[in-house]
Design a protein around this motif. Sequence first.
Motif: not given
Length: 931
Positions: A288-292
């Motif tokens: 989902a192109n989410v960076k933590l």
Amino acid sequence: DGRVGSVAVQQLIEQISCMNKAKMIDHVGGVEEGAYEIYNCVEKIIKQDILGCEMTDLEGKDLGNKEDSTAPEEEIFGDVLWDAHDEQEQMEAFQHASNSTCELGFEKYFERLNDLVAAPAPIPPLLVSGGPGSGKSLLLSKWIQLQQKHSPNTLILYHFVGRPMSTSSESALIIKRLTLKLMQHSWLVSPLTFDPAKLLEEFPRWLEKLSARHQGSIIIIIDSIDQIQQAEKHMKWLIDPLPVNVRVIVSVNVETCPQAWRLWPTLHLDPLNSRDVKSLISAECNSANVKLTKEQEKKLERHCRSATTCNALYVTLLGKTIACVGNTGNIDEMLQQCCQCQDTVSLYRLVLRSIQESLQSDKEKGLLREILCVIGVSHNGVSESELMELYPELTSAVLASLLHSLHKMCLLTYGCGLLKFQHLQAWEMVKLEYMETGENVISAYRQKLVEYFTMQLSQDRVTWRSADELPWLFQQQGDKQKLHQCLLNLFVSQNLYKRGHFAELLSYWQLVGKDKSSMAAEYFDSLKEYEKSSEGEESMICLADLYETLGRFLKDLGLLSQAVAPLQRSLEIRETALDPDHPRVAQSLHQLAGVYVQWKKFGNAEQLYKQALEISENAYGAEHPRVARELDALATLYQKQNKYEQAEQLRKKSFKIRQKAARQKGSLRGFALLRQRALQLEELTLGKDTPDNARTLNELGVLYYLQNNLETAELFLKRSLEMRERVLGSDHPDCAQSLNNLAALYNEKKHYDKAEELYEKALDIRRRALAPDHPSLAYTVKHLAVLYKKMGKLDKAVPLYELAVEIRQKSFGPKHPSVATALVNLAVLYCQMKKQIEALPLYERALKIYEDSFGHMHPRVGETLKNLAVLSYERGDFEKAAELYKRAMEIKEAETLLIGGKATSRHSSSGDTFSLKSALSPNALLEHGQR
């Protein structure tokens, strides 16, 4: 109006026309017409590209009547009924289980499973245990894929059990499916009991017998075996020593594993380590192109340390939840909420509430609740179209949006076109969220489904869905009266039985307090009532199917004396409504013979099997699987009589046919080869004229005919005929085959004059070129005679019906029942021509043959007596008419006694009769007229 609506649509059309895997339907007209065209197109693609090989079985054979070549292929293994839906469900369950791209450090478990396979026998089953959602299904499915890749000689049989009380958790269906898969791989075709208790009892013997025939190891894998109803009782075979080349692996939840099984070697799935947790969450977030942030990763790692928060399902769901918030929401806030969820059910609850919050109105939230609850209380799930009909206010846009969210977040999945819960914990959460008030709420949703499927039945819409759901819902509601009424809907029971759900059907009858005999009597009474309203050919064919289903069901229950009458009635209807040589008549003969085998009346059984074999060879050709089926049946019969040499000859013949059929289907089911041949057609037709090329053209013509593409079929069949005439000469038997096929095609198109001319040419060639008793000659004689009769040219039909009698006498001898049938056909024709004097001796001779062959109380005897009575009545010989009619009625009364189970072997060698439908009337002959 035939114009493109916009530039965007024009661009789309241009893109589609460049793609070789897209199909564009260009249609101008009403919406319903367009939808119908699309439906036909999709149906054609499915039949050609997916089911193609099933349509090529008649290549190179005479077409005959189209109905002759499209008899339903329901018996794949002998007489065993196979449910394609159940098999598809298992394939989808396997694909769904192996869906994850993360293998979560499974390598160490793969080694343990490999050691089990390599270990010396005897060895008990291996238990794969773990908590709910720990990845047991994923592990097993991934290992199956590896085994299939690296050990092609190993036969792997798997079964993934779904929700408790669903069809996939029924022990008898599981054992039946595993037995059939074994039979399929070992080329063995034998009768298989449907009695649930016997099926479970006999499975170890089948396993021993079939494993001995397999060159290599056999691995049986049952996932979630503890979800099977009364697993310990119904899976007792697991405790017995297994055959040397058989290994069994079963998976269970730690909490629900039966005590006796805990002693088996066990492979326990450990909780995920921090590395696996991180990789699983990262995979979901990256998609989902989410960076933590580092801090968020550490917080997640600290949270996923307890036994309930570090299993595969929980971590996957956690990753999806955070990814769903994405860059648009507050990840920290969502993380905080997730950390308060200490197990999978509570995390699912958070997921559901976040979906609810995303909805725009209370109406949509209400619909979300309805969808989840109605799916939860169903037997096997609910389809999208059913949801739209259940809730008219539900638009397709809202439904699509809801299902997208529910599927993405692991709440729902699709199985055989039905929506169901992906995991048991999702359903547990829905019950907690929406049904905390208890059974009343569940009962209300069940009632909604009951009303929906009951309405379908009232509209005569009996589908596999209504048969699957309605009886089960009545059972769950405890409504025995309505369950009883539902079972007496003949089409509901037929649907369950023909799909092999024998145990389920029997359990329903036991619930309403009926023993086997009273159940049989109630079914037969219902059928007789239904028969009173049956008119027309289509209705009578349907009635014959119902009688056959009842007969087979009673045979499987061991009620042999009660099984005979419905099977006899089915045979009589098919002979009258279709044709004595129709493949469905062969099916009736085969089923009736099966009863006689069990009854140890081997002489009767042999005669019926031989008749079925003759019809099948004439209809399909000598190398068709249906012919192999009859050969196998005869071989088994001879073996029971210690005629081992005859049995062995027939088995070898059958084996060659099945082997050839399997090779023709191939791994891609054979159709790709035929399509390739079709693509080479232009080169073929421009090349040399050869007998082989002509035969290929004929085969392609037959193929297109079977797909109902009559124009293309006509083109190929004409080319085949022209080439054969040039290469072989116009009098060659191959030319007669092409003529016969073209005539059948014109008959189908109702161009009777053209068909007549071509049949006559084919008959002329075959009369000169073939032996007087050759099956191809008999075939053309029959179809031309039927065509003359249809056209009202009775004078021209007479010599052909006379020739049919001669051919059968030469083939079988003057006293064979087939000769009697041909004599009756000729007699009926004379009666239609008002030539009663000519008809009388034919009927009398037929009666004598039937009495000598079958005994004085056989239904064929009663049928012929009735026709003779009518004939005597019309000639004014009332005394003789009364005497003949009385004898016919005695046979009918004997049938009534037989149905009540009061009469068995006191009859003649046949001793079996059927219900004579009509009383003495001139119309009695018209039923025979169909012959």
